[in-house]
Design an enzyme around this catalytic site. Structure first.
Site, PDB file in Angstrom:
ATOM      1  NE  ARG A  15      28.245 -59.509   8.634  1.00 35.35           N
ATOM      2  CZ  ARG A  15      27.626 -60.499   8.021  1.00 35.35           C
ATOM      3  NH1 ARG A  15      27.238 -61.569   8.697  1.00 35.35           N
ATOM      4  NH2 ARG A  15      27.420 -60.466   6.716  1.00 35.35           N
ATOM      5  CG  HIS A 218      27.072 -68.359   2.720  1.00 35.86           C
ATOM      6  ND1 HIS A 218      27.849 -68.167   3.833  1.00 35.86           N
ATOM      7  CD2 HIS A 218      26.227 -67.301   2.671  1.00 35.86           C
ATOM      8  CE1 HIS A 218      27.486 -67.044   4.448  1.00 35.86           C
ATOM      9  NE2 HIS A 218      26.496 -66.499   3.764  1.00 35.86           N
ATOM     10  CB  CYS A 249      24.973 -68.383   8.240  1.00 40.21           C
ATOM     11  SG  CYS A 249      23.461 -67.733   8.960  1.00 40.21           S
TER      12      CYS A 249
END
Lengths: 318, 318
Positions: A15, A218, A249
């Site tokens: 994803r 992250h 992101c």
């Protein structure tokens, strides 16, 4: 705290990665990566997101990905959505496990830039999602606090900021007698350090000693694996990761934003420290190399380059 | 143990990187990188190595690099040598600070492949180097144990293996009444994990409680920064690092061998945790970007991509 004896990994690489890669990546390749991940022992794989294809063109084929994968028994395949419309699409798709999440964000400025809503609007949205989950008998597996360690738009975040959002989530759940199985703290923009991880987790655990914790980290500033280790030291046994370090992101307002901490690097670290992951590292390394071939450029994970130590030990013994 | 309040960094990027990069890199570029590093607040910079130019062609210009740099007062500029011939070259060069080191290797097989000598021959070589240091009034700043956490040729390493090598070094120093200012443990081939770091440092400290410790970590399997954090947790206050993550060991028998843990990522982590480094992170990021331009390909350090948080905080405050 002592290290956990076993952790569970939520693989978010497909994803994450397909969302941000300039692509276009053929749907068949996206499916091939998920199928390869299914063979590694991973039990939770996030396959796609049901978001606006105009904003995230790499996910325009979410339905085809979801229904094209070969489901392996015992593996949970999930999708991501940000609102009721996305949830409706995921349900209509019919090929994935529908598991609810509710998330709030510490930084109201990030919320505005990321989703163009206020904190109050986000609270209302999450209450509607909560009600939709309850009305449709959809289980939730976690609540999340985003930008829990700092924000590119708003700066540093205090434990009180995070506790306030957790309290909002606990209140929302209590209103409908909903249990909270897990709390996830997300380092959405790479502001965490190992010491911030410990301080924040410590503050949350003081207030909610029985709530299992997840970390969503992250690697934007290279501390992802050190932050994961600090989480392990605090007893965290549930992590979101990304194979080969795929992703980033697209809404973090930041061209250097990196993907989640790399799955195979975390698996390597854990297995070498005696923490079970249930994942076959060699198969996972094959999947990581496949991810790299699919996107057509080097991906950040290191163990796929350096090689596993179990392989070295076999070479030496031979 | 609590975290140290301040650490000292030995920058090894120029030597590490110029040794392994396919190049050829112009001497002027090598000098420019050292000069940029001199402006960052770093106090220890390893500039070049005096090794066989046939084996390490990237260091054939060691003399020109050493004498071409602009020395900044307060900064120690050093070279690396493996034997008396290299030491003689460094002394003859005359442009660097001559600081002695003695190193032994846990893995006899690595020693054979790396330097084509036995452990006994290496002991004899180190005794000759020791005598040369004493006879010429050359200070030593450390003794080192290489492959202290595992070896690609020999496998896992136990605390007893490391303690045996430390005992050899202590004995060698005692024979000539030489003080040992510091002990460095090197993860030459990327076998360390945070837990191995703690176990090994704990064993050494139990035996030698007053001996200051250094860690020389390679990031071959992505755990460099987590291993550094584990070292900090054990009170280690001295680290070898490489700007931008330049480098790799050409003799590690391993194509995926990576450079030292990245200087700017370690500086970032420390400063964000309140540990002083004496280094100006923004200037260091400029040097890291220069290193990347010089080698002409992406280098692994992450903060140079993700950006410092002090810069973000200034943006937000403005």
């Amino acid at each position: 705290m002592s290290l956990p004896s076993r952790i569970t990994i939520n693989e978010e690489g497909p994803r994450e990665g397909f969302q941000i890669e300039p692509g276009p990546i053929p749907t068949a390749d996206k499916i091939a990566l998920v199928d390869a991940l299914s063979e590694t022992g991973l039990t939770h794989i996030q396959v796609c997101s049901f978001v606006n294809p105009k904003k995230v063109p790499g996910m325009a084929d979410a339905d085809a990905i979801a229904c094209g994968i070969k489901r392996k028994p015992g593996v949970q395949y999930t999708g991501l959505w940000l609102n009721e419309k996305g949830l409706d699409r995921a349900i209509a798709n019919g090929c994935l496990d529908i598991i609810g999440k509710m998330s709030l964000t510490v930084s109201v400025e990030f919320l505005r830039q990321n989703q163009n809503v206020t904190h109050e609007e986000n609270l209302a949205l999450m209450r509607r999602l909560r009600d939709a989950y309850i009305d449709r008998n959809i289980p939730i597996d976690r609540v999340m606090v985003m930008s829990a360690f700092g924000c590119n738009f708003q700066g540093d975040v205090s434990p009180d900021d995070v506790l306030a959002r957790v309290a909002d989530l606990v209140e929302m759940a209590a209103e409908r007698d909903m249990a909270i199985p897990m709390l996830s703290l997300a380092d959405t923009m790479g502001w965490a350090t190992p010491e911030r991880i410990k301080r924040m987790l410590g503050a949350v655990r003081d207030r909610y000693p029985d709530l299992p914790l997840n970390l969503h980290l992250h690697d934007t500033r290279g501390l992802g694996i050190a932050n994961a280790y600090a989480g392990l030291e605090m007893g965290v046994a549930n992590f979101d990761t990304s194979v080969a370090g795929l992703g980033g992101c697209p809404f973090a307002g930041h061209k250097g934003a990196a993907g989640n901490v790399c799955t195979e690097d975390l698996v390597f670290m854990c297995e070498e420290m005696g923490i079970e992951t249930g994942v076959d590292l060699d198969k996972l390394l094959d999947a990581a190399l496949l991810a790299e071939r699919i996107v057509g450029h080097p991906l950040p994970g290191m163990v796929k380059r350096g090689g596993s130590l179990s392989a070295k030990r076999k070479e030496i013994a031979a």
